[in-house]
Design an enzyme around this catalytic site. Sequence first.
Site, PDB file in Angstrom:
ATOM      1  N   ASP A  45       0.820  -1.207   0.000  1.00 38.63           N
ATOM      2  CA  ASP A  45       0.000   0.000   0.000  1.00 38.63           C
ATOM      3  C   ASP A  45       0.859   1.264   0.000  1.00 38.63           C
ATOM      4  O   ASP A  45       0.501   2.273  -0.607  1.00 38.63           O
ATOM      5  CB  ASP A  45      -0.925   0.012   1.217  1.00 38.63           C
ATOM      6  CG  ASP A  45      -2.109  -0.934   1.043  1.00 38.63           C
ATOM      7  OD1 ASP A  45      -2.299  -1.445  -0.080  1.00 38.63           O
ATOM      8  OD2 ASP A  45      -2.834  -1.154   2.025  1.00 38.63           O
ATOM      9  N   GLY A  46       2.009   1.212   0.682  1.00 44.03           N
ATOM     10  CA  GLY A  46       2.897   2.363   0.706  1.00 44.03           C
ATOM     11  C   GLY A  46       3.422   2.709  -0.676  1.00 44.03           C
ATOM     12  O   GLY A  46       3.583   3.888  -1.017  1.00 44.03           O
ATOM     13  N   ASN A 122      -4.945   8.672   1.853  1.00 45.84           N
ATOM     14  CA  ASN A 122      -5.276   8.059   3.143  1.00 45.84           C
ATOM     15  C   ASN A 122      -5.729   9.089   4.173  1.00 45.84           C
ATOM     16  O   ASN A 122      -6.859   9.065   4.623  1.00 45.84           O
ATOM     17  CB  ASN A 122      -4.080   7.285   3.692  1.00 45.84           C
ATOM     18  CG  ASN A 122      -4.105   5.828   3.319  1.00 45.84           C
ATOM     19  OD1 ASN A 122      -4.988   5.371   2.592  1.00 45.84           O
ATOM     20  ND2 ASN A 122      -3.151   5.074   3.809  1.00 45.84           N
ATOM     21  N   ARG A 149      -7.868  20.578  22.320  1.00 46.28           N
ATOM     22  CA  ARG A 149      -6.564  20.478  22.980  1.00 46.28           C
ATOM     23  C   ARG A 149      -6.178  19.007  23.027  1.00 46.28           C
ATOM     24  O   ARG A 149      -6.974  18.166  23.452  1.00 46.28           O
ATOM     25  CB  ARG A 149      -6.605  21.053  24.401  1.00 46.28           C
ATOM     26  CG  ARG A 149      -6.750  22.564  24.481  1.00 46.28           C
ATOM     27  CD  ARG A 149      -6.836  23.024  25.934  1.00 46.28           C
ATOM     28  NE  ARG A 149      -6.800  24.469  26.053  1.00 46.28           N
ATOM     29  CZ  ARG A 149      -7.848  25.258  25.958  1.00 46.28           C
ATOM     30  NH1 ARG A 149      -9.051  24.720  25.735  1.00 46.28           N
ATOM     31  NH2 ARG A 149      -7.720  26.562  26.082  1.00 46.28           N
ATOM     32  N   ASP A 151      -2.887  15.931  21.502  1.00 49.15           N
ATOM     33  CA  ASP A 151      -1.653  15.687  20.756  1.00 49.15           C
ATOM     34  C   ASP A 151      -1.802  16.045  19.282  1.00 49.15           C
ATOM     35  O   ASP A 151      -0.830  16.432  18.631  1.00 49.15           O
ATOM     36  CB  ASP A 151      -1.243  14.209  20.870  1.00 49.15           C
ATOM     37  CG  ASP A 151      -0.616  13.892  22.216  1.00 49.15           C
ATOM     38  OD1 ASP A 151      -0.445  14.832  23.020  1.00 49.15           O
ATOM     39  OD2 ASP A 151      -0.288  12.721  22.460  1.00 49.15           O
ATOM     40  N   ALA A 186      -5.317  11.701  21.202  1.00 49.12           N
ATOM     41  CA  ALA A 186      -5.066  11.965  22.634  1.00 49.12           C
ATOM     42  C   ALA A 186      -5.559  13.352  23.050  1.00 49.12           C
ATOM     43  O   ALA A 186      -4.787  14.204  23.502  1.00 49.12           O
ATOM     44  CB  ALA A 186      -3.576  11.798  22.955  1.00 49.12           C
TER      45      ALA A 186
END
Length: 266
Positions: A45-46, A122, A149, A151, A186
């Site tokens: 896929d990459g 993607n 707020r 990550d 996160a």
Amino acid sequence: MKFFIVSKGDTKSNALKDKMMNYMIDMGMTPDEKKPEIVISVGGDGTLLQAFHRYQHLMDHTAFVGVHTGHLGFYADWLPHEVERLIISIQNDEFQVIEYPLLETIVRYGTAGTETRYLALNEATLRTNNGTTLVMDVDIRNQHFERFRGDGLCISTPSGSTAYNKALGGALIHPSLEAIQMTEIASINNRVFRTVGSPLVLPKHHTCQVNPVNSEVYNLTIDHINLVHKGVKSIQFRVADEKIRFARFRPFPFWRRVHDSFISAE
């Protein structure tokens, strides 16, 4: 038929690329690196993501097909021992073209009113450049929705919903739906700060714009491409007008791909 083959670059993929190239030329097909009608990725896929970004300016002209030399992927669905059958099908035009939605990302800068546009197959992800908490005002359809707020944020396409988005707890979306999905990375949720805490699925006619609160330097990824942007005024995400075209030679339903990738023990 004009074609080009993009290889992962390892020994196995390069050898298969050479084999396919010779076979296709013997059958009267023409290699054309600049404007191919069919782009074959050999690897995983990459590799297909790399091929997409190489030829994204030819979305209306070029169709993609993937041959995998490692693990089964969502984009690379042909095995090395099937390439002769694949090439014969290409020669005989025995395929249909299916289209998947893409993500448009527009980065706007505070100085000179300039902007940069990207397409992703993607997803796009957004974080601060120095690892501090990302603080962004999120607008949906030009209306303030929340102050995020955490990550970072991940904005994915339906076909990309099975990648990083899934690892973040996002939903899997069938690629026939023209939508994008925003998933939190996160997020901070307590008595003082609060986000919606759930992935958001936006239809084609909706835009999502994020506006910086605490920084103007951001780390933005577009699929596998890592970029640093300075002086950012806003970043807009929406379903792109362009679509990626895949050459489909046999049925391989999306939910079967999901099953084979995440559930099947075979």
